[in-house]
Design a protein around this motif. Structure first.
Motif, short mmCIF file in Angstrom:
data_model
loop_
_atom_site.label_atom_id
_atom_site.label_comp_id
_atom_site.label_asym_id
_atom_site.label_seq_id
_atom_site.Cartn_x
_atom_site.Cartn_y
_atom_site.Cartn_z
N ALA A 1 -1.60 3.71 -8.37
CA ALA A 1 -2.67 4.72 -8.36
C ALA A 1 -3.92 4.25 -7.63
O ALA A 1 -4.90 4.99 -7.56
N ALA A 2 -3.92 3.04 -7.12
CA ALA A 2 -5.10 2.49 -6.44
C ALA A 2 -4.72 2.11 -5.01
O ALA A 2 -3.54 1.96 -4.69
N PRO A 3 -5.72 1.94 -4.14
CA PRO A 3 -5.41 1.49 -2.77
C PRO A 3 -4.61 0.19 -2.80
O PRO A 3 -4.86 -0.69 -3.61
N GLN A 4 -3.65 0.09 -1.90
CA GLN A 4 -2.79 -1.08 -1.85
C GLN A 4 -3.45 -2.21 -1.07
O GLN A 4 -4.32 -1.96 -0.22
N PRO A 5 -3.05 -3.46 -1.34
CA PRO A 5 -3.66 -4.59 -0.62
C PRO A 5 -3.36 -4.51 0.87
O PRO A 5 -2.38 -3.89 1.30
N LEU A 6 -4.21 -5.15 1.65
CA LEU A 6 -4.07 -5.14 3.10
C LEU A 6 -2.95 -6.05 3.58
O LEU A 6 -2.57 -6.02 4.74
N SER A 7 -2.44 -6.87 2.67
CA SER A 7 -1.41 -7.85 3.03
C SER A 7 -0.44 -7.98 1.86
O SER A 7 -0.84 -7.83 0.70
#
Length: 156
Positions: free
Chosen positions: A30-36
């Motif tokens: 439900a939250a933005p996913q990590p960039l990596s």
């Protein structure tokens, strides 16, 4: 539901403070996913009484100004906390890296819009650069979640 890593602390010395907690590490859907794929967003240390500490990875955001990036960062932090039954009022510690300490006032103005209660403990420092060249700041937090859902930190 995202995959969670469940770390058992059985390799450590026995005792109630170790045996009575469970650590899960995840990236809430439900939250933005990590960039990596090489790090996780949240480490949750849950105690036997149901209370927990949430350790959030450092967050960056898009935007042309420190104010825009700060707003995006705190929106992401709020979403990560919400996914674990917490909110910004549960933040007890915040660490901020700014690439220009001269932007501290701009950062602080937006931060106070999100952290409206008793201020958490805080550390802010200047760094020459962050892992993304466009990032002007990075923020990480620790939050304490009560076993009682109505037990959030009171606003001052």
């Amino acid at each position: 539901m995202p995959a969670m890593l469940d770390i058992r602390l059985s390799h450590l010395k026995p005792g109630p403070s170790v045996d009575a907690m469970q650590i899960t590490i995840d990236n809430p859907a439900a939250a933005p996913q990590p960039l990596s794929p090489y790090y996780s967003q949240v480490a949750r240390v849950e105690h036997a009484d149901g209370s927990a500490l949430l350790f959030l990875s450092g967050q960056i955001a898009e935007g042309a100004t420190v104010a825009e990036q700060t707003r995006g960062i705190f929106e992401t932090i709020a979403a990560l906390l919400k996914a674990h039954g917490a909110g910004l009022s549960d933040v007890i510690n915040i660490r901020t890296c700014l690439t220009d300490i001269g932007t501290l006032e701009e950062y602080g103005t937006v931060r106070r819009q999100f952290l409206t209660g008793t201020p958490p403990t805080s550390m802010t420092f200047e760094v020459p650069r962050l892992f993304r060249p466009e990032a002007l700041l990075e923020v990480e937090v620790v939050a304490a979640v009560s076993a009682d859902p109505s037990g959030s930190r009171p606003a001052a």
